[in-house]
Design an enzyme around this catalytic site. Structure first.
Site, PDB file in Angstrom:
ATOM      1  N   LEU A 258       0.862  -1.183   0.000  1.00  0.00           N
ATOM      2  CA  LEU A 258       0.000   0.000   0.000  1.00  0.00           C
ATOM      3  C   LEU A 258       0.900   1.235   0.000  1.00  0.00           C
ATOM      4  CD1 LEU A 258      -3.000   0.644  -0.092  1.00  0.00           C
ATOM      5  CD2 LEU A 258      -3.000   0.728   2.401  1.00  0.00           C
ATOM      6  N   HIS A 259       1.437   1.553  -1.166  1.00  0.00           N
ATOM      7  CA  HIS A 259       2.490   2.564  -1.305  1.00  0.00           C
ATOM      8  C   HIS A 259       2.078   3.956  -0.804  1.00  0.00           C
ATOM      9  CE1 HIS A 259       4.612  -0.251  -3.969  1.00  0.00           C
ATOM     10  NE2 HIS A 259       3.561  -0.310  -4.750  1.00  0.00           N
TER      11      HIS A 259
END
Ligand code: RIB
Ligand code: CA
Length: 330
Positions: A258-259
């Site tokens: 989940l950048h």
């Protein structure tokens, strides 16, 4: 919220509330980041001043429309959304529909947004806001290619005085690239812009793949969103399920990284992340290494450190904060 996660939130109480501009290329994880920020605003922990959009995951037309749709999802049709660069400074635009779907939001059926796209260009908006802001007061969360920010810093260097820090999701060093063996997507799409920003002398925190790949969207974490009693939890679960299926299929088991929400979390609570002061630069010449982020880990170049480079994240506390923010939305 567990006492463990609450201890991080306690850092916020005696600090000035961050004022954010989110520069973004929505993009499914961008959508998660924007919703997280707007949820944290509902919780009274920060203020989102505007979204500025850039071409990256999909075209500028789609990233701008998506930003307006996401503002609608949060019930924030009052939020300023400003369109920016439709292509990198020098390179030809490459996009990532294969990850984010043809429209950038996992192929979801999107309504015509109520939130209007502003006429003012994103770079002009940033210059005006930063030039008139209290010195060192505005945080920019950069979660797409850095074209807008490089143009702002180049066209109006005096605007930098309004910047507290730029929190960048981008780059990689100990972790392989995700668009070439050496380069992360945001830095690869516009390496010239990334290099301008990294060398600009502005306070920088960088969240590279080295750390975002520790914030994995497991099936359980997607289910937690799906089980929320509001609209945005289940909506985000659907969106991220599409994203997770691609990322996991193409990269590794264990869930999709989940950048972009990592940048929002770091802007609010940098203590969630272990960080090291290093010198970092972006390759703009190499054939095999174009867009690679070269980090001087042992100080061999004697170059002055220019970034706080994130190396680890307390992912349990990060996801508790993320879930609390999403649960605070309609
Ligand atoms: O490499 C990951 C980054 O590229 C994220 O910001 C994602 O949204 C894409 O833009
Ligand atoms: Ca992004």
């Amino acid at each position: 919220m567990t006492a463990h996660a609450q201890r991080y939130l306690d850092y916020c109480h005696n600090r000035r509330k961050p004022q954010l501009i989110i520069d973004t290329d929505p993009g499914q994880d961008d959508a998660a980041a924007i919703l997280m920020a707007l949820g944290l605003e509902e919780m009274g922990l920060l203020e989102v001043l505007a979204l500025t959009t850039v071409a990256g995951n999909v075209s500028l037309h789609n990233t701008s429309k998506n930003a307006c749709v996401i503002a609608d999802w949060a019930g924030r049709s009052d939020l300023g959304v400003y369109g920016g660069a439709e292509k990198p400074l020098i390179k030809t635009l490459i996009t990532a529909q294969h990850v984010h779907g043809h429209n950038g939001l996992g192929g979801m059926q999107l309504h015509k947004p109520k939130t209007p796209l502003k006429v003012l260009h994103a770079v002009a908006y940033m210059v005006d806001l930063l030039t008139h802001a209290e010195p060192y007061s505005i945080t920019i969360c950069a979660v797409g290619p850095l074209t807008n920010i490089a143009q702002m810093l180049s066209l109006a260097p005096e605007a930098a005085r309004g910047i507290k820090e730029i929190v960048i999701m981008g780059g990689s060093y100990f972790h392989p690239g995700n668009v070439t063996p050496m380069a992360e997507f945001n830095f690869y799409v516009d390496p010239h812009a990334a290099q301008v920003v990294l060398q600009a002398g502005v306070p920088l925190r960088v969240l590279p793949l080295d750390v975002t790949h520790q914030a994995l969207l497991t099936r359980e974490r997607i289910q937690t969103l799906a089980d929320m009693g509001n609209d945005n939890g289940p909506r985000l679960a659907t969106l991220l399920d599409h994203y997770e299926r691609h990322e996991q299929a193409s990269l590794h088991a264990g869930g999709a990284p989940l950048h972009d929400p990592c940048a929002i979390a770091c802007a609010l609570i940098p203590e969630l992340f272990e960080q090291k002061r290093v010198h970092a630069a972006v390759e703009t010449q190499g054939q095999l290494t174009m867009g690679a982020c070269v980090v001087d880990w042992w100080g061999k170049s004697k170059a002055i450190a220019n970034v706080n480079w994130a190396t680890a994240v307390d992912d349990e506390a990060f996801f508790e904060l993320f879930n609390a923010a999403i649960a605070a939305l309609p």
